[in-house]
Design a protein around this motif. Structure first.
Motif, PDB file in Angstrom:
ATOM      1  N   ASN A 347     -20.610 -22.969  51.026  1.00 21.73           N
ATOM      2  CA  ASN A 347     -19.647 -23.530  50.084  1.00 21.73           C
ATOM      3  C   ASN A 347     -18.400 -22.680  49.926  1.00 21.73           C
ATOM      4  O   ASN A 347     -17.656 -22.858  48.974  1.00 21.73           O
ATOM      5  CB  ASN A 347     -20.301 -23.744  48.712  1.00 21.73           C
ATOM      6  CG  ASN A 347     -19.495 -24.696  47.851  1.00 21.73           C
ATOM      7  OD1 ASN A 347     -18.764 -25.541  48.358  1.00 21.73           O
ATOM      8  ND2 ASN A 347     -19.603 -24.542  46.542  1.00 21.73           N
ATOM      9  N   SER A 474     -15.356 -27.529  45.915  1.00 19.40           N
ATOM     10  CA  SER A 474     -16.428 -27.534  46.919  1.00 19.40           C
ATOM     11  C   SER A 474     -15.810 -27.536  48.311  1.00 19.40           C
ATOM     12  O   SER A 474     -14.844 -28.257  48.579  1.00 19.40           O
ATOM     13  CB  SER A 474     -17.331 -28.761  46.756  1.00 19.40           C
ATOM     14  OG  SER A 474     -18.013 -28.716  45.525  1.00 19.40           O
ATOM     15  N   ILE A 506     -17.170 -22.446  41.638  1.00 15.61           N
ATOM     16  CA  ILE A 506     -17.678 -22.703  42.980  1.00 15.61           C
ATOM     17  C   ILE A 506     -19.194 -22.628  42.915  1.00 15.61           C
ATOM     18  O   ILE A 506     -19.753 -21.601  42.523  1.00 15.61           O
ATOM     19  CB  ILE A 506     -17.144 -21.653  43.979  1.00 15.61           C
ATOM     20  CG1 ILE A 506     -15.618 -21.677  44.025  1.00 15.61           C
ATOM     21  CG2 ILE A 506     -17.715 -21.902  45.372  1.00 15.61           C
ATOM     22  CD1 ILE A 506     -15.015 -20.554  44.843  1.00 15.61           C
TER      23      ILE A 506
END
Length: 830
Positions: A347, A474, A506
């Motif tokens: 990610n 993302s 995040i």
């Protein structure tokens, strides 16, 4: 390496010869069948050089090419011909009186791209020149190194299996439109096993039918046969993993080669990637290779090595590191922290990124190489010799991967519950936090946290009951997050981060959003009120900030001055007025200035930008004063300086050539070439493409592409978003003609090239992907293959006819992400 120019040059000579024949004599047609005797060379050619003779049997015109250390006395012929090939002496350039290492090459005789004879030529030399001493290491970060490739079998339609890839090392695949059967070895140079040693390497891959059969490791003694070794740890994804240590003690005192054997069938063709190959003494220290005779000693060095760190470095908290201030040296310090980013979730925008935290604060690291260190690992990071830096307004430290040591794994990590006001004040940057009482805004409830097709990053807007807002960011790589956002309110977890002044979360775990299960609270209208004051803002200059209507520099500066800019990328056009740093070799970016007219008045700084299509800058003169440019990037105010923020890239560049004003002094001279008007045949890519660049239809001239050590010209079609279209000048020939050219598709992409004359019938040609076609010119790794040569027969051409090439069947430059190709070596062959 094949001499592409020997083909084109000889072909031109042949064409010229035929054009001089009497009008009543028919021009020779291209052959349809060709055989060569001998078909193979069973013995090595002597290293001191030799001449090899071949008998060519053909029913028409044919051509030939060879590796650059072989010379053909006939490169173009008609009918049956004897061809003498002179093989140069294989001498060592560093020791001219000695032979170099053995080498191999090819001679190709062809009548078309699908009809050719290819002969392997092996030339002798000194095999000891290939021997490498231990420790031996090859990362494959920049090239194939001294490794060679031995193809045991390739199904028809395959020209290679192994190829170098700057991002993934050595990459093997036998998928070419469909799975093909193949067996091919990636072979190390000869290794002198002067001591006991172990082998390690990193590998990744997918699509295995049976990984233990498809991807295997072998070893052979010098002059011996292959025998298989066991790989302790196999890969099963695109994430690189270590092979584990492979014991080579049995080969101590011998000379060996290692072979990575790729196998596929028509039922399945995997992809296997190899990098970071290392053969060294078991204790890994460069001085330890001589000490295995005293078994007690290897245990002792491990103990004294630990005190070395405290003796030279001081343990610091992350808060201590942050206190030194941006751009200041951190000093002789190291930190210990828990990793809170998650490589498996993928990610972050780069596999080099990592977040760690300790009890005092959090820190974002940028490593020198991709890593697989897991969430919850405790690490020690040596920060000596580096400064506290920043990226897009976020604190970041760039550190060599070798300075990160994993101390333990699977440590418990709990998110710290924080007040939203403190979070929005960026008091917890780089830490794993939990924020209570939040929900996704109503407008984003139909979205997913991340996209499933990997096309773009995603931002989801969040709010609390008091109207405070922030975003969840993302990465486009985070496939597990491609699920619908939470529909209720509750607690959200993740890494607190900031990007260009925007505070965001995040996700670190796949379940960080699972707390949004409560009842939704009412929408807040208060945040909409600030929109009213924006109406009176009147901006100077022109443009809408789009690709079709970019801002001019005047408007971009006014937007920054009035504080109405956002963190999103916009398009800005200007003229380069100065260059601060034209080429940063380490990062491939450049810093320069633009203004409306190229003067030093009212300048906008373009900070650490990339070249066309976000490729790296590779030379000092790629952007210079006077160039007209369009740039995509975010507008920011950085400590009072108006900038296009780092991460920007050139959309287009119109180069202004300084020497051109001198040429009008000799206008009469260029008129002389008009005399031979009759043979207005295109005799090279230079003549054919003329000045091909046209940004409106996405074509770019390639006047610096390097193929087999020779510079050639041609056309690059398309960008990462659009197809390209090129229409030639009037061809200057009449009647039935055959057009020949070389063309390749973009790396990892099969492209269709459409060709027609005078708007007539379209010829669709599927171009094979070529690993050398990537980034921007010069395409140093682009090697022409016999299968990349194409011919098209046109009938009824007139001197005014034009030839049209396009990479989209609509014959327009249109939105198409799989339409990049390279065309070169264009010529009428009859």
């Amino acid at each position: 390496m094949k001499k592409i120019f020997s083909i084109i040059g000889a072909l031109l000579a042949g064409a010229a010869m035929f054009s001089c024949a009497a009008p009543e004599e028919p021009q020779p047609a291209l052959g349809t069948t060709i055989t060569v005797t001998p078909e193979t060379l069973a013995d090595e050619v002597d290293g001191n050089g030799a001449t090899v003779q071949f008998e060519v049997t053909c029913d028409g015109q044919w051509m030939a090419m060879a590796s650059e250390w072989m010379t053909l006395d006939t490169a173009v012929g008609v009918g049956n011909t004897t061809v003498n090939v002179t093989v140069e002496a294989n001498m060592d350039p560093l020791a001219p009186e000695e032979l170099a290492a053995p080498r191999s090459g090819k001679i190709t005789f062809m009548v078309s791209k699908d009809n050719y004879v290819e002969i392997e030529v092996a030339q002798g030399g000194d095999p000891l020149k290939l021997i490498q001493e231990l420790p031996f290491e090859e990362t494959f970060a920049e090239s194939q190194g001294m490794f060679t490739i031995e193809d045991e079998s390739l199904e028809e339609g395959l020209s290679y299996v192994w190829a170098f890839d700057s991002s993934y090392g050595m990459k093997a695949s036998a998928y070419a439109g469909s799975a093909k059967a193949a067996v091919s070895y990636l072979v190390s140079p000869i290794l002198n096993m002067s001591t006991e040693a172990v082998l390690t390497f990193d590998h990744a891959g997918k699509y295995f039918v049976n990984v233990t059969e498809d991807a295997t490791l072998w070893v052979r003694e010098l002059g011996g046969e292959w025998s298989q070794l066991t790989i302790p740890t196999y890969c099963d994804s695109w994430t690189f993993v270590s092979s584990g240590e492979i014991d080579l003690a049995a080969y101590k005192g011998k000379k060996i080669q290692l072979g990575w054997r790729y196998k596929s069938t028509s039922e399945g063709a995997c992809t296997w990637e190899i990098k970071n190959v290392k053969v060294a003494a078991p204790e890994a220290g460069e001085e330890g290779g001589e000490t295995p005779e005293t078994p007690e000693e290897p245990e002792e060095p491990e103990t004294p090595e630990e005190p070395e760190t405290p003796a030279e470095l001081t343990l610091a908290t992350i808060a201590d590191v942050l206190a030194v201030g941006q751009d200041n040296a951190i000093g002789d310090k190291y930190v210990e922290g828990i990793v809170i980013s998650n490589g498996e979730l993928d990610n972050l925008t780069s596999k080099k990124g990592m977040y760690i935290q300790d009890a005092t604060a959090g820190l974002q690291l940028r490593l020198s190489a991709d890593h697989t260190i897991a969430f919850g690992s405790k690490v020690k990071v040596d920060l000596s010799g580096v400064n506290l830096g920043a990226y897009n307004g976020a604190v970041q430290v760039s550190v060599d991967s070798s300075k990160v040591t994993v101390l333990s794994t699977d440590n418990a990590v709990e998110a710290k519950t924080v007040a939203i006001a403190d979070f929005l004040a960026n008091k917890y940057e780089g830490q794993y936090v939990a924020i209570e009482g939040v929900q996704v805004v109503a407008a984003d409830l139909a979205k997913t946290w991340a996209v499933s097709d990997g096309s773009s990053h995603t931002s989801i807007n969040m709010e609390d009951a008091e109207g405070n807002t922030f975003i969840v960011f993302s990465s486009k790589y985070a496939k597990p997050l491609a699920k619908t956002v939470g529909q209720g309110s509750g607690t959200l977890k993740g890494i607190a981060a900031i990007n260009n002044g925007t505070v965001q979360i995040i996700f670190a775990q796949e379940n960080d959003m699972d707390g949004l299960t409560g009842e939704r609270f009412g929408a807040t209208v208060e945040p909409e009120e600030p929109e009213t004051p924006e109406e009176p803002v009147v901006l100077a200059g022109t443009g809408e900030g789009t690709e079709a209507s970019p801002y001019d520099v005047t408007r971009a500066l006014d937007i920054i001055a009035k504080g109405v800019y956002t963190t999103e990328n916009v398009y800005t056009a200007g003229v380069v007025s100065g260059v601060k740093e034209g080429y940063n070799a380490q990062y491939g970016n450049a810093t320069y200035y633009i203004s409306v007219d190229g003067t030093n008045a009212a300048e906008l700084t373009v900070f650490r930008g990339k070249y066309l299509e976000s490729a790296n800058f590779t030379a000092e003169n790629q952007v210079k004063v006077g160039d007209k440019v369009v740039i995509c990037g975010a507008l920011i105010d950085y400590n009072g300086t108006a900038e296009i923020n780092s991460g920007n890239y050139l959309v287009s560049i119109e180069t202004v050539e300084v020497p051109e004003p001198e040429e009008p002094e000799t206008p009469e001279t260029p008129e002389e070439p008009e005399t031979p008007a009759a043979p207005a045949v295109y005799t090279s890519a230079d003549a054919f493409v003329c000045n091909a660049q046209n940004l409106d239809v996405r074509i770019y001239p390639l006047d610096g592409t390097v193929i087999d050590g020779k510079e050639v010209s041609g056309v690059k079609f398309g960008t990462g978003k659009y197809s390209g279209r090129f229409v030639s000048e009037a061809v200057g020939v009449e009647g039935d003609q055959t057009l020949g050219f070389y063309a390749v598709g973009w790396k990892d992409t099969e492209v269709t090239l459409y060709v027609r004359a005078d708007g007539g019938e379209a010829h669709a040609i599927k171009l094979a992907a070529h690993d050398g076609a990537s980034g921007n010119a010069p395409y140093v790794g682009l090697t022409a293959r016999a299968t990349d040569y194409y011919t098209i027969n046109f009938t009824g051409l007139t001197a005014e006819s034009t030839i049209e090439f396009v990479t989209d069947e609509s014959f327009t430059s249109t939105s198409n992400s799989n339409a990049r190709a390279i065309l070169f070596g264009v010529n009428f062959v009859e």
